[in-house]
Enzyme design. Structure first.
Site, PDB file in Angstrom:
ATOM      1  N   THR A   1       1.061  -1.172   0.658  1.00 54.48           N
ATOM      2  CA  THR A   1       0.471  -0.028   0.017  1.00 54.48           C
ATOM      3  C   THR A   1       1.105   0.786  -0.131  1.00 54.48           C
ATOM      4  O   THR A   1       1.951   1.266   0.272  1.00 54.48           O
ATOM      5  CB  THR A   1      -0.625  -0.136   0.939  1.00 54.48           C
TER       6      THR A   1
ATOM      7  N   LYS B   1      -6.049  10.680  -5.209  1.00 61.66           N
ATOM      8  CA  LYS B   1      -6.013   9.316  -5.412  1.00 61.66           C
ATOM      9  C   LYS B   1      -7.619   9.326  -6.248  1.00 61.66           C
ATOM     10  O   LYS B   1      -8.610  10.474  -7.108  1.00 61.66           O
ATOM     11  CB  LYS B   1      -8.028   8.495  -4.584  1.00 61.66           C
TER      12      LYS B   1
ATOM     13  N   TRP C   1      -3.628   5.843  -5.668  1.00 61.86           N
ATOM     14  CA  TRP C   1      -3.042   6.932  -4.769  1.00 61.86           C
ATOM     15  C   TRP C   1      -1.846   7.495  -5.419  1.00 61.86           C
ATOM     16  O   TRP C   1      -0.942   7.343  -6.179  1.00 61.86           O
ATOM     17  CB  TRP C   1      -2.305   6.432  -3.807  1.00 61.86           C
TER      18      TRP C   1
ATOM     19  N   GLU D   1      -4.862  -3.500   3.294  1.00 57.84           N
ATOM     20  CA  GLU D   1      -5.154  -3.531   4.987  1.00 57.84           C
ATOM     21  C   GLU D   1      -5.833  -4.348   5.385  1.00 57.84           C
ATOM     22  O   GLU D   1      -5.331  -4.910   6.603  1.00 57.84           O
ATOM     23  CB  GLU D   1      -4.535  -2.700   6.126  1.00 57.84           C
TER      24      GLU D   1
HETATM   25  P1  AMP Z   1      -6.110   1.012  -0.594  1.00 54.55           P
HETATM   26  O1  AMP Z   1      -4.964   0.626   0.186  1.00 54.55           O
HETATM   27  O2  AMP Z   1      -5.578   2.011  -1.708  1.00 54.55           O
HETATM   28  O3  AMP Z   1      -7.375   0.265  -1.509  1.00 54.55           O
HETATM   29  O4  AMP Z   1      -6.830   2.438  -0.295  1.00 54.55           O
HETATM   30  C1  AMP Z   1      -7.908   2.554   1.120  1.00 54.55           C
HETATM   31  C2  AMP Z   1      -8.390   3.488   1.618  1.00 54.55           C
HETATM   32  O5  AMP Z   1      -9.859   4.083  -0.061  1.00 54.55           O
HETATM   33  C3  AMP Z   1      -9.329   3.442   2.434  1.00 54.55           C
HETATM   34  O6  AMP Z   1      -8.062   3.409   3.477  1.00 54.55           O
HETATM   35  C4  AMP Z   1      -9.898   4.883   1.801  1.00 54.55           C
HETATM   36  O7  AMP Z   1      -9.633   5.983   2.425  1.00 54.55           O
HETATM   37  C5  AMP Z   1     -10.572   4.937   1.052  1.00 54.55           C
HETATM   38  N1  AMP Z   1     -11.359   3.819   0.193  1.00 54.55           N
HETATM   39  C6  AMP Z   1     -12.317   2.987   0.098  1.00 54.55           C
HETATM   40  N2  AMP Z   1     -13.114   2.218  -0.028  1.00 54.55           N
HETATM   41  C7  AMP Z   1     -14.067   3.929   0.003  1.00 54.55           C
HETATM   42  C8  AMP Z   1     -15.109   3.769  -0.264  1.00 54.55           C
HETATM   43  N3  AMP Z   1     -16.250   3.581  -0.390  1.00 54.55           N
HETATM   44  N4  AMP Z   1     -15.383   5.339   0.152  1.00 54.55           N
HETATM   45  C9  AMP Z   1     -14.782   6.423   0.374  1.00 54.55           C
HETATM   46  N5  AMP Z   1     -13.349   6.060   0.295  1.00 54.55           N
HETATM   47  C10 AMP Z   1     -12.670   4.610   0.365  1.00 54.55           C
END
Ligand code: AMP
Length: 541
Positions: free
Chosen positions: A186, A435, A440, A330
């Protein structure tokens, strides 16, 4: 008193044995750009066995890491099955990373062998010089091998490697089901990306959640379109859930733009799909211009960033139902998924559907306020979401980060509220990464690169809303006195330091970057200034 139950380990080997035999007639369909190629799970199982033998012959033993640098396709699925089920650790590498990050991740992960699609071989070739531990590169499909000149790794063609290997492999159940089966990295807000190692047990249990009717409701009759990249959180665990349920898989390979996706949907007739909002936003814009037959899709799970109601309603105009879900690298990722309770309809249903969803049974959650106390789950009080459970990471790979954990709970960095009946609504994220298109962008990486320019005194980068990409970076720059640097020059300066798609279009030159009481850039203030139109913003084409 001890239970009388057998202690059969939960393992990927079990899923592979089951999926490729009991569901041997299910299939994986891969888009080629012109049409679809397909193979049954029985065939995929035989090819995975050959791959496992070939990897053994290359010296893959114990928990050696095998990297993949591939699109969503049949061969990637073969690696997903073979590598963990032979006892090694699968490490999907993100194709979209800038070389330095990619090199860091492949090096930190300790990848010994890398399987790579020919179409992205030039990207991998750029970093191989920094990866002396990579002993073998296995190239899938047509490729220009000249880009590998000078590499110390031995180069193989995927099909040659499989050729002549036995069709069966004695898949390995781990002694300990908590052993690592796969890992994904991540991107952190600061510092280097962090590795999350998924166990056989966590993947198995997570697959059960994905299959549950209030999960993705994935079953043997489904055909699942995998838009979420297989290098992002193990494709949301979908390939393993497909082995468990017998659902067929539909893979777009590198053809992720709306028209080929619509072609693939019309041809392969998926019933279920998952992906980040931006892919669906683009598809919706296309469908609004060019109506296509989406009727095979009974549900699309959208997550990774907040899914706007307008997107859900837009897709529903084309007959596609959308279900919103929340998760993280995670959290394997399924943490919550939004299905309205029975009997709730119309506007009332939307109240549930736009939330990040109801927490899964195995995901315990609490909200922690700024003073460290747990805030009530009353649907109003807001706090940082902390979670724990069998598919939530308890640490990072060779990287202690105590600030990410709170007495055994994972601090998600997401802020929101939870109703008494378990629906999560995220109002903000404490992270400041941007994002864009589901990927990211590190604002700190952009800031550091910008501040390396001699004419830049200070630079802060924040995410601002963007119609196409969800978010894009806005660079706020303080020039050094007496200098006259402009946006064009700074973007050109960044262009050789960060990936092209991370370059900001929006620039603002200011006298001072707002700061918090402890002297950090106050990004909330910058965002507010932007929203209020208080910043003089130049947008480059
Ligand atoms: P990643 O580890 O790249 O999948 O990113 C995870 C992060 O994406 C989470 O901690 C959130 O900040 C964001 N995220 C994932 N799903 C959602 C959702 N349905 N609504 C808002 N933010 C989300």
């Amino acid at each position: 008193m001890r239970s009388t139950m057998q202690e059969t380990p939960l393992s990927i080997a079990t899923l592979v044995r089951y999926g490729t035999s009991v569901h041997g007639s299910s299939e994986v369909v891969t888009w080629t750009g012109e049409g679809a190629r397909s193979a049954t799970y029985a065939e995929v199982g035989r090819r995975a066995a050959r791959l496992a033998h070939a990897l053994r012959a290359l010296g893959v033993r114990g928990d050696d890491r095998v990297g993949t640098f591939m699109w969503n396709n049949q061969e990637h699925l073969e690696a997903y099955l073979a590598v963990p089920a032979m006892g090694a650790v699968l490490h999907p590498l993100n194709i979209r990373l800038f070389p330095d990050q990619l090199a860091f991740i492949a090096d930190h992960g300790g990848d010994k062998v890398v399987l790579v699609d020919g179409s992205v071989l030039p990207l991998l070739a750029k970093v191989l010089g920094q990866l002396p531990q990579v002993q073998h590169v296995v190239v899938n499909g047509p490729a220009d091998l000249s880009v590998l000149e000078g590499t110390s790794a031995t180069v193989h063609a995927y099909e040659d490697l499989l050729d002549g290997q036995p069709d069966e492999f004695d898949w390995v159940d781990p002694d300990d089901e908590t052993d690592a089966a796969a890992m994904c990295y991540t991107s952190g807000t600061t510092g280097n990306p962090k590795g999350v190692a998924y166990s056989h047990r966590s993947i198995y249990l997570h697959s059960m959640q994905v299959c549950m009717s209030d999960g993705f409701a994935m079953g043997q009759r489904d055909r699942v379109l995998l838009i979420v990249p297989m290098f992002h959180v193990l494709a949301w665990g979908t390939p393993y859930a497909a082995m468990m349920s017998g659902a067929s898989l539909v893979m777009p390979d590198r053809f992720l733009t709306p028209e080929p996706l619509a072609d693939l949907i019309e041809t392969a007739k998926p019933t279920l799909a998952g992906g980040v909002p931006t892919v669906w936003t683009a598809l919706l814009a296309y469908l609004d211009q060019t109506p296509r037959d989406m009727s095979s899709l009974r549900d699309v799970v959208v997550g990774g960033s907040a899914c706007p109601r307008s997107l859900m309603e837009g897709l529903e105009r084309h007959g596609v139902h959308v279900t919103h879900a929340w998760g993280m690298t995670e959290t394997s990722p399924l943490g919550s998924i939004s299905r309205e309770p029975g009997g709730v309809e119309g506007e009332d249903a939307w109240r549930y559907r736009i939330t990040q969803g109801r927490l899964a049974a195995s995901v315990q959650a609490r909200l922690v306020g700024p003073d460290g106390s747990v805030v009530p789950r009353d649907g109003t009080a807001v706090g940082e979401l902390e979670v724990r459970g069998p598919w939530i990471t308890g640490s990072y790979v060779r990287d202690d980060d105590p600030a990410k954990f709170d007495d055994g709970w994972l601090r998600t960095g997401d802020v929101g509220s939870i109703t008494p009946d378990g629906f999560l609504t995220l109002t903000d994220r404490s992270k400041d990464v941007i994002k864009s298109g589901g990927e990211w962008i590190s604002s700190v990486a952009l800031e550091n690169a910008l501040m390396a320019h001699p004419a830049v005194a200070e630079a802060s980068v924040v995410g601002v809303p963007d119609e196409k990409w969800g978010e894009r970076p806005l660079a706020t720059v303080v020039r050094r006195e007496g200098t006259e640097v402009g946006a064009d020059e700074l973007r050109a300066f960044l262009a050789v330091r960060v990936a092209q798609w991370q370059l900001p279009e929006r620039w603002s030159f200011v006298d001072e970057v707002p700061k918090t009481s402890v002297g950090k850039f106050d990004k909330k203030v910058i965002r507010r200034q932007y929203a209020d139109g208080a910043l003089d913003v130049q947008t480059l084409p």
